[in-house]
Scaffold this motif. Sequence first.
Motif, PDB file in Angstrom:
ATOM      1  N   LEU A 128     -44.639 -41.395 -60.442  1.00 23.83           N
ATOM      2  CA  LEU A 128     -44.336 -42.182 -59.242  1.00 23.83           C
ATOM      3  C   LEU A 128     -42.834 -42.277 -59.020  1.00 23.83           C
ATOM      4  N   LYS A 129     -42.092 -42.555 -60.082  1.00 24.99           N
ATOM      5  CA  LYS A 129     -40.636 -42.676 -59.946  1.00 24.99           C
ATOM      6  C   LYS A 129     -40.017 -41.358 -59.494  1.00 24.99           C
ATOM      7  N   GLY A 130     -40.409 -40.271 -60.146  1.00 31.13           N
ATOM      8  CA  GLY A 130     -39.826 -38.973 -59.810  1.00 31.13           C
ATOM      9  C   GLY A 130     -40.111 -38.565 -58.381  1.00 31.13           C
ATOM     10  N   LYS A 131     -41.352 -38.812 -57.929  1.00 35.27           N
ATOM     11  CA  LYS A 131     -41.705 -38.422 -56.560  1.00 35.27           C
ATOM     12  C   LYS A 131     -40.945 -39.259 -55.538  1.00 35.27           C
ATOM     13  N   MET A 132     -40.893 -40.569 -55.757  1.00 31.04           N
ATOM     14  CA  MET A 132     -40.179 -41.437 -54.815  1.00 31.04           C
ATOM     15  C   MET A 132     -38.700 -41.090 -54.765  1.00 31.04           C
ATOM     16  N   ARG A 133     -38.100 -40.844 -55.922  1.00 33.88           N
ATOM     17  CA  ARG A 133     -36.672 -40.529 -55.937  1.00 33.88           C
ATOM     18  C   ARG A 133     -36.405 -39.194 -55.237  1.00 33.88           C
ATOM     19  N   THR A 134     -37.274 -38.222 -55.448  1.00 34.13           N
ATOM     20  CA  THR A 134     -37.096 -36.929 -54.791  1.00 34.13           C
ATOM     21  C   THR A 134     -37.176 -37.064 -53.272  1.00 34.13           C
ATOM     22  N   LEU A 135     -38.150 -37.825 -52.796  1.00 33.11           N
ATOM     23  CA  LEU A 135     -38.293 -38.028 -51.356  1.00 33.11           C
ATOM     24  C   LEU A 135     -37.098 -38.784 -50.777  1.00 33.11           C
ATOM     25  N   LEU A 136     -36.641 -39.797 -51.500  1.00 30.04           N
ATOM     26  CA  LEU A 136     -35.491 -40.569 -51.026  1.00 30.04           C
ATOM     27  C   LEU A 136     -34.214 -39.733 -51.046  1.00 30.04           C
ATOM     28  N   ALA A 137     -34.112 -38.824 -52.010  1.00 31.65           N
ATOM     29  CA  ALA A 137     -32.945 -37.938 -52.054  1.00 31.65           C
ATOM     30  C   ALA A 137     -32.908 -37.045 -50.818  1.00 31.65           C
ATOM     31  N   LYS A 138     -34.074 -36.555 -50.390  1.00 31.02           N
ATOM     32  CA  LYS A 138     -34.129 -35.755 -49.167  1.00 31.02           C
ATOM     33  C   LYS A 138     -33.705 -36.586 -47.962  1.00 31.02           C
ATOM     34  N   ARG A 139     -34.038 -37.851 -48.013  1.00 34.46           N
ATOM     35  CA  ARG A 139     -33.759 -38.744 -46.883  1.00 34.46           C
ATOM     36  C   ARG A 139     -32.296 -39.168 -46.825  1.00 34.46           C
ATOM     37  N   TYR A 140     -31.690 -39.457 -47.963  1.00 34.16           N
ATOM     38  CA  TYR A 140     -30.380 -40.106 -47.964  1.00 34.16           C
ATOM     39  C   TYR A 140     -29.225 -39.234 -48.441  1.00 34.16           C
ATOM     40  N   ASN A 141     -29.482 -38.198 -49.233  1.00 35.57           N
ATOM     41  CA  ASN A 141     -28.374 -37.375 -49.703  1.00 35.57           C
ATOM     42  C   ASN A 141     -27.743 -36.617 -48.534  1.00 35.57           C
ATOM     43  N   ILE A 182     -27.411 -31.261 -50.580  1.00 41.89           N
ATOM     44  CA  ILE A 182     -28.441 -31.047 -51.593  1.00 41.89           C
ATOM     45  C   ILE A 182     -27.843 -31.271 -52.978  1.00 41.89           C
ATOM     46  N   ALA A 183     -28.436 -32.181 -53.743  1.00 40.25           N
ATOM     47  CA  ALA A 183     -27.921 -32.501 -55.077  1.00 40.25           C
ATOM     48  C   ALA A 183     -28.498 -31.537 -56.104  1.00 40.25           C
TER      49      ALA A 183
END
Length: 219
Positions: free
Chosen positions: A51-64, A67-68
């Motif tokens: 759950l943590k990994g998926k949410m962080r990945t989605l949020l990275a697409k949204r806010y970064n 591309i990190a």
Amino acid sequence: MFAKVEITGIIEVVTGMHIGGSSAFSAIGAVDSPVIKDVRTDLPMIPGSSLKGKMRTLLAKRYNKVIAANPDDDDKMLTDLFGCAKKNHIKTSRILFSDMVMSNWDELKQQGLNSKTEIKFENSIKRTTAVANPRQIERVVRGSEFPMSLIYEVEDEDAMKKDFEILREGFRLLEYDYLGGNGSRGYGKVKIRDVQIDVVIGDISDDTVEVCQQIMNEV
């Protein structure tokens, strides 16, 4: 200040979900790709890391903004919330995720189900040779529910409000994506509901608690 807030809710499986377990010791003829299960109850589970990994990945697409290369290069608002292991920039995570085990098996049995999971048969065809490659994938059945429990560590009430807005966005993004594998083939659609917050350690102003609960009500 120092306080801890528990965030609870329900993750409901809308389409068959596959979060893989080990098949290292599967017998001949067994399922090719089993789901991960709780060893004590044999009930399907969602690891907190998934759950943590998926949410962080989605949020990275949204806010970064760019591309990190890895999570430690995420936007500051994400590393502040989820943590960072980068040398000279180490930050501990403000949010702690717990493993989740299916909670409504008795209810599903009353609805006529006789198995906690289903086996989906799939077949890929090699285009150059037309040779078939059949496989069996185990999935958690739709309608399964998993009780979610997250612990948020409060350092500053203003920061808490901003972090909860990010978490709300993460939950929303997840509902329009998928959890586990094979999402492009229809697996892993989930719904998050009944999200509640509760101060379990320390004191937080009633105003901040109310604002953060209203944010979670929008999930």
